[in-house]
Write a protein that holds these residues in place. Structure first.
Motif, PDB file in Angstrom:
ATOM      1  N   ASN A 244       0.864  -1.176   0.000  1.00 44.71           N
ATOM      2  CA  ASN A 244       0.000   0.000   0.000  1.00 44.71           C
ATOM      3  C   ASN A 244       0.905   1.232   0.000  1.00 44.71           C
ATOM      4  OD1 ASN A 244      -2.194   1.684   0.127  1.00 44.71           O
ATOM      5  ND2 ASN A 244      -2.676   1.274   2.277  1.00 44.71           N
ATOM      6  N   ILE A 245       0.768   2.082  -1.014  1.00 41.72           N
ATOM      7  CA  ILE A 245       1.606   3.273  -1.142  1.00 41.72           C
ATOM      8  C   ILE A 245       0.817   4.478  -0.642  1.00 41.72           C
ATOM      9  CG2 ILE A 245       2.889   4.762  -2.715  1.00 41.72           C
ATOM     10  CD1 ILE A 245       3.050   2.345  -4.634  1.00 41.72           C
ATOM     11  N   ILE A 246       1.297   5.107   0.414  1.00 39.41           N
ATOM     12  CA  ILE A 246       0.645   6.287   0.985  1.00 39.41           C
ATOM     13  C   ILE A 246       1.565   7.487   0.782  1.00 39.41           C
ATOM     14  CG2 ILE A 246      -0.424   7.319   3.015  1.00 39.41           C
ATOM     15  CD1 ILE A 246      -1.801   4.787   2.011  1.00 39.41           C
ATOM     16  N   CYS A 247       1.176   8.378  -0.116  1.00 40.63           N
ATOM     17  CA  CYS A 247       1.977   9.575  -0.383  1.00 40.63           C
ATOM     18  C   CYS A 247       1.034  10.698  -0.794  1.00 40.63           C
ATOM     19  CB  CYS A 247       3.020   9.302  -1.477  1.00 40.63           C
ATOM     20  SG  CYS A 247       2.321   8.897  -3.090  1.00 40.63           S
ATOM     21  N   ALA A 248       1.593  11.861  -1.090  1.00 39.52           N
ATOM     22  CA  ALA A 248       0.771  13.008  -1.462  1.00 39.52           C
ATOM     23  C   ALA A 248      -0.058  12.684  -2.700  1.00 39.52           C
ATOM     24  CB  ALA A 248       1.655  14.227  -1.717  1.00 39.52           C
ATOM     25  N   GLU A 249      -1.331  13.031  -2.649  1.00 39.50           N
ATOM     26  CA  GLU A 249      -2.254  12.758  -3.745  1.00 39.50           C
ATOM     27  C   GLU A 249      -2.119  13.858  -4.791  1.00 39.50           C
ATOM     28  OE1 GLU A 249      -5.348  10.403  -5.447  1.00 39.50           O
ATOM     29  OE2 GLU A 249      -4.566  10.095  -3.426  1.00 39.50           O
ATOM     30  N   ASN A 250      -1.236  13.637  -5.768  1.00 38.49           N
ATOM     31  CA  ASN A 250      -1.109  14.592  -6.869  1.00 38.49           C
ATOM     32  C   ASN A 250      -0.745  13.850  -8.142  1.00 38.49           C
ATOM     33  OD1 ASN A 250       1.864  14.434  -7.139  1.00 38.49           O
ATOM     34  ND2 ASN A 250       1.885  15.496  -5.162  1.00 38.49           N
ATOM     35  N   GLU A 251      -0.916  14.534  -9.263  1.00 37.88           N
ATOM     36  CA  GLU A 251      -0.752  13.883 -10.564  1.00 37.88           C
ATOM     37  C   GLU A 251       0.690  13.488 -10.828  1.00 37.88           C
ATOM     38  OE1 GLU A 251      -2.316  11.906 -13.492  1.00 37.88           O
ATOM     39  OE2 GLU A 251      -3.477  13.058 -12.033  1.00 37.88           O
ATOM     40  N   ASP A 252       1.652  14.288 -10.336  1.00 40.05           N
ATOM     41  CA  ASP A 252       3.067  13.953 -10.532  1.00 40.05           C
ATOM     42  C   ASP A 252       3.404  12.604  -9.893  1.00 40.05           C
ATOM     43  OD1 ASP A 252       3.617  16.178 -12.002  1.00 40.05           O
ATOM     44  OD2 ASP A 252       4.494  17.331 -10.353  1.00 40.05           O
ATOM     45  N   ASN A 253       2.984  12.425  -8.631  1.00 37.92           N
ATOM     46  CA  ASN A 253       3.257  11.167  -7.944  1.00 37.92           C
ATOM     47  C   ASN A 253       2.544   9.994  -8.615  1.00 37.92           C
ATOM     48  OD1 ASN A 253       4.956  12.271  -6.025  1.00 37.92           O
ATOM     49  ND2 ASN A 253       3.368  12.507  -4.470  1.00 37.92           N
ATOM     50  N   ARG A 254       1.284  10.214  -8.991  1.00 43.80           N
ATOM     51  CA  ARG A 254       0.518   9.134  -9.626  1.00 43.80           C
ATOM     52  C   ARG A 254       1.168   8.718 -10.949  1.00 43.80           C
ATOM     53  NH1 ARG A 254      -4.148  10.446  -8.405  1.00 43.80           N
ATOM     54  NH2 ARG A 254      -4.603   8.661  -7.075  1.00 43.80           N
ATOM     55  N   THR A 255       1.569   9.696 -11.748  1.00 42.22           N
ATOM     56  CA  THR A 255       2.210   9.389 -13.033  1.00 42.22           C
ATOM     57  C   THR A 255       3.530   8.666 -12.821  1.00 42.22           C
ATOM     58  OG1 THR A 255       1.190  11.326 -14.072  1.00 42.22           O
ATOM     59  CG2 THR A 255       3.131  10.396 -15.148  1.00 42.22           C
ATOM     60  N   LYS A 256       4.309   9.140 -11.862  1.00 43.12           N
ATOM     61  CA  LYS A 256       5.613   8.535 -11.579  1.00 43.12           C
ATOM     62  C   LYS A 256       5.451   7.072 -11.151  1.00 43.12           C
ATOM     63  CE  LYS A 256       8.443  11.191  -9.403  1.00 43.12           C
ATOM     64  NZ  LYS A 256       9.110  11.954  -8.322  1.00 43.12           N
ATOM     65  N   ILE A 257       4.475   6.806 -10.287  1.00 49.06           N
ATOM     66  CA  ILE A 257       4.243   5.441  -9.791  1.00 49.06           C
ATOM     67  C   ILE A 257       3.794   4.523 -10.919  1.00 49.06           C
ATOM     68  CG2 ILE A 257       2.720   4.055  -8.331  1.00 49.06           C
ATOM     69  CD1 ILE A 257       2.832   6.427  -6.314  1.00 49.06           C
ATOM     70  N   LYS A 258       2.815   4.965 -11.716  1.00 49.70           N
ATOM     71  CA  LYS A 258       2.290   4.127 -12.791  1.00 49.70           C
ATOM     72  C   LYS A 258       3.345   3.889 -13.874  1.00 49.70           C
ATOM     73  CE  LYS A 258      -2.668   5.090 -12.373  1.00 49.70           C
ATOM     74  NZ  LYS A 258      -3.032   3.666 -12.241  1.00 49.70           N
ATOM     75  N   LYS A 259       4.104   4.929 -14.204  1.00 46.36           N
ATOM     76  CA  LYS A 259       5.121   4.793 -15.236  1.00 46.36           C
ATOM     77  C   LYS A 259       6.240   3.855 -14.791  1.00 46.36           C
ATOM     78  CE  LYS A 259       8.233   7.536 -18.182  1.00 46.36           C
ATOM     79  NZ  LYS A 259       8.713   8.897 -18.518  1.00 46.36           N
ATOM     80  N   SER A 260       6.627   3.922 -13.534  1.00 43.49           N
ATOM     81  CA  SER A 260       7.746   3.117 -13.029  1.00 43.49           C
ATOM     82  C   SER A 260       7.333   1.698 -12.654  1.00 43.49           C
ATOM     83  CB  SER A 260       8.380   3.796 -11.810  1.00 43.49           C
ATOM     84  OG  SER A 260       8.846   5.085 -12.118  1.00 43.49           O
TER      85      SER A 260
END
Length: 292
Positions: free
Chosen positions: A57-73
């Motif tokens: 479970n990844i708990i971090c700031a809810e923003n598009e940069d983090n979401r994109t980084k996680i999905k891309k990686s």
């Protein structure tokens, strides 16, 4: 330890193999909550240990940069998670950034808390007197025998930066910032649009490492909070992370926290894979030299 993040690999692999920590009374921890102040490190840990999406479970700031980084990686199966509600079963591993330091209640009858602090990087230092105290209150279940224990994994300050050198560095960044603000605000409209994009990208990647310039929405300005944060982190690094004695003293002087037994110092030789591609050349070269 030299590289606290590498200990995160050992912790996760320990839980994956079913080698769960146990108390003398026999209770075992079958869930781990690991706090570390870097989304890049979270991604690296997941890829290195081959954690599956249903186990983390990844708990971090809810923003598009983090979401994109996680999905891309990590792939489409991974996303920013949420704190399970009371009664919901947590996943094997929960990885948290400072988003979860304050005001977030976690419910588990067996989770054990691990905190990773790298004082040689500005954005990954955990302040003992505030952040560690906030982390200590996150597990809420009264029937969890591990709620009173935290494994605090850290390194000590190896930077040869004295007060004069630090002041010179701050003064240089301030001068660069003031020059940038003047030049950027006076730039032609076509160029200014590019400067805005570049500035936002640099802030996302570099975290005000080179200057305190930021775009307010109408103009470029001096980010005083970033300036004050540099001073705060330097004070934390110099005062709290001088050596193991200073760390233990800081913990014992903090209300509601107390160290138990002797600290264990060790060097973890296993290296984190270079996989996210977000490290600077300087950081990669430093890691290479340390490994050699």
């Amino acid at each position: 330890m030299n590289k606290p993040i590498n200990k995160g690999i050992e912790i996760i692999e320990m839980y994956q193999k079913g080698n769960f920590p146990a108390l003398e009374t026999g209770e075992t921890s079958r869930e781990a909550v690991i706090y570390l102040n870097s989304v890049n490190n979270i991604i690296s840990l997941i890829k290195t240990t081959k954690l599956q999406s249903n186990d983390v479970n990844i708990i971090c700031a809810e923003n598009e940069d983090n979401r994109t980084k996680i999905k891309k990686s990590l792939g489409n199966g991974f996303d920013i998670g949420r704190i399970p509600l009371e009664g919901e079963k947590p996943k094997l591993i929960t990885l948290c950034t400072s988003t979860a330091y304050f005001g977030v209640d976690m419910y588990s009858d067996n989770a054990l808390t691990f905190v990773i602090s790298d004082c040689n990087k500005i954005n990954t230092t955990v302040d003992i007197s505030t952040e560690l105290v906030q982390i200590a209150g996150r597990l809420r279940n009264a029937d969890n025998p591990f709620r009173y224990y935290i494994y605090f994994i850290y390194n000590t300050n190896r930077e040869e930066l004295d007060d004069t050198e630090f002041k010179n560095m701050i003064d240089t960044k301030t001068t660069v910032t003031l020059q940038e603000i003047e030049n950027y605000n006076n730039a032609p409209k076509e160029l200014k649009e590019k400067l805005v994009r570049d500035n936002r990208r640099n802030i996302s990647i570099m975290k005000f490492e080179d200057s305190y310039t930021y775009y307010t929405g109408t103009k470029f300005a001096f980010n005083k909070m970033a300036y004050l944060n540099d001073i705060f982190v330097y004070d934390t690094q110099r005062n709290n992370y001088q050596d193991g004695i200073a760390v233990k003293k800081s913990i014992n002087e903090t209300r509601n926290l107390q160290t138990l037994g002797n600290q264990k110092f060790s060097a973890v030789t296993k290296q984190l894979d270079i996989i996210t591609g977000n490290e600077s050349f300087e950081d990669l070269m430093k890691s290479y030299c340390e490994a050699k």
